[in-house]
Design an enzyme around this catalytic site. Structure first.
Site, PDB file in Angstrom:
ATOM      1  CD  GLU A 338      20.884  91.583  44.083  1.00 24.29           C
ATOM      2  OE1 GLU A 338      19.985  91.260  44.881  1.00 24.29           O
ATOM      3  OE2 GLU A 338      21.510  90.760  43.386  1.00 24.29           O
ATOM      4  CD  GLU A 347      29.088  87.604  45.115  1.00 24.35           C
ATOM      5  OE1 GLU A 347      27.864  87.531  45.324  1.00 24.35           O
ATOM      6  OE2 GLU A 347      29.691  86.864  44.314  1.00 24.35           O
TER       7      GLU A 347
END
Length: 356
Positions: A338, A347
């Protein structure tokens, strides 16, 4: 692992998907994958559906309704864990009519929906206004489900004897997903206990799960345990690799991996509250393949080791030291990177596929 920026290109599968594509002959109904959408480079829904259906993955977690992807999965054997974003919880809690409208609009009938997660890590989201609205939202949504949709026997009979796809949506569980931060203690696993500051919000939710036969959903990440203790023996413990093991002095049980230790800490916390009948579902777990300079262990080799060894551990159905022989539904984070997420590089680097 990781997904590039070219849409419609060939997909290279690594790690977990490689395992599912080439080594497992039958569907693994207790192993799933997460599909996040905080990205601007995701393949078209039809391509994602085709990829998933070419594997033996049996479950898919969505963080919010994805009508196009669900439509592309119609007729497949993949069940959906359907998520409701935290921001939508107040509306569902506001009235039964709002929940009924959401259910009518967003619960598909062309694929099997195993559960609905009302929020993700909501109790530790940093927004204190959401916690008191969680249980009312879950209650309203449960009341909005179609008649018979919470009956296990009815669902089994329908799935066994009826051919219409619409009959596949029957046994739907209502739950919510928590982070490991709901625990005030987890080491050793037998000391597992929920944070007392959350009792006012969490205890009624636990009772709801107990009353309705729904699971406690949790997001354990051994990677973050390693990040706070970067000794080689800790890395081996977190990656399911050979290690000396760790003895829980209170229970006398020996742990050979962090995943089991975290899972049993949750089990101990539930047992201490009197909810030994509430099952656990791992709604997220994974390992980043890339990180910033100060993010030790975020490598392709470690990510592949964690994912493949986790699947082998789950497939063995050996269970955990506290609950031997009991498999646990587990969703691996994540199908794609993402790239629009903030925070450290890790992340944005949990994806299990790469576009070329």
């Amino acid at each position: 692992m990781g997904i590039g920026r070219q849409r419609g290109a060939a997909t290279i599968v690594l790690g977990i998907l490689e395992l599912f594509l080439f080594r497992l002959a039958t569907s693994q109904s207790f192993i799933g994958v997460n599909y996040g959408t905080i990205a601007d480079n995701l393949p078209p829904p039809a391509s994602t559906a085709s990829l998933l259906m070419s594997t033996s993955i049996g479950k898919l977690r969505l963080y919010e309704p994805q009508p196009d992807l669900v439509a592309a999965l119609a007729g497949s054997n993949i069940s959906i864990l359907l998520g409701i974003p935290n921001g939508a919880v107040p509306n569902l809690a506001s009235s039964p009519a709002a929940a009924a409208s959401w259910a009518a609009t967003n619960i598909p009938t062309t694929v099997s929906v195993s559960a609905i997660s009302v929020g993700n890590e909501l109790l530790n989201s940093g927004d204190p206004t959401l916690a008191p609205q969680l249980l009312p939202a879950m209650q309203n949504l449960l009341a909005a489900l179609p008649a018979g949709s919470t009956t296990k026997a009815y669902a089994w009979l329908a799935g066994r004897f009826l051919s219409k796809p619409s009959w596949r949506l029957l046994y739907v569980q209502i739950s919510t997903v928590h982070s490991m931060a709901v625990l005030s203690a987890s080491d050793p696993p037998s000391s597992g206990a929920f944070h007392p500051d959350l009792a006012g919000s969490l205890d009624p939710v636990l009772d709801f799960l107990h009353q309705n036969g729904a699971p406690f959903m949790i997001n354990p990440y051994p990677y973050f345990a390693y990040a706070s203790d970067t000794r080689p023996e800790t890395l081996a413990f977190c990656l399911f690799q050979p290690n000396a093991g760790r003895v829980d002095a209170e229970s006398g049980l020996t742990y050979t991996n962090m995943f089991d230790a975290q899972l049993d800490a949750i089990r101990a916390a539930l047992d201490a509250k009197g909810y030994s009948d509430v099952d656990i579902v791992i709604a997220e777990t994974g390992w980043p393949y890339k990180g910033d300079a100060d993010e030790a262990g975020a490598t392709v080799d470690n990510a592949k080791a964690y994912n493949t060894n986790l699947v082998a551990h789950l497939k063995s159905q050996v269970g955990t030291p506290r609950t031997p022989g009991k498999s646990v539904d587990t969703y691996i984070f994540a199908l794609y990177d993402e790239d629009l997420k903030g925070g450290p590089e890790s992340e944005r680097s949990f994806g299990c596929t790469r576009q070329t």
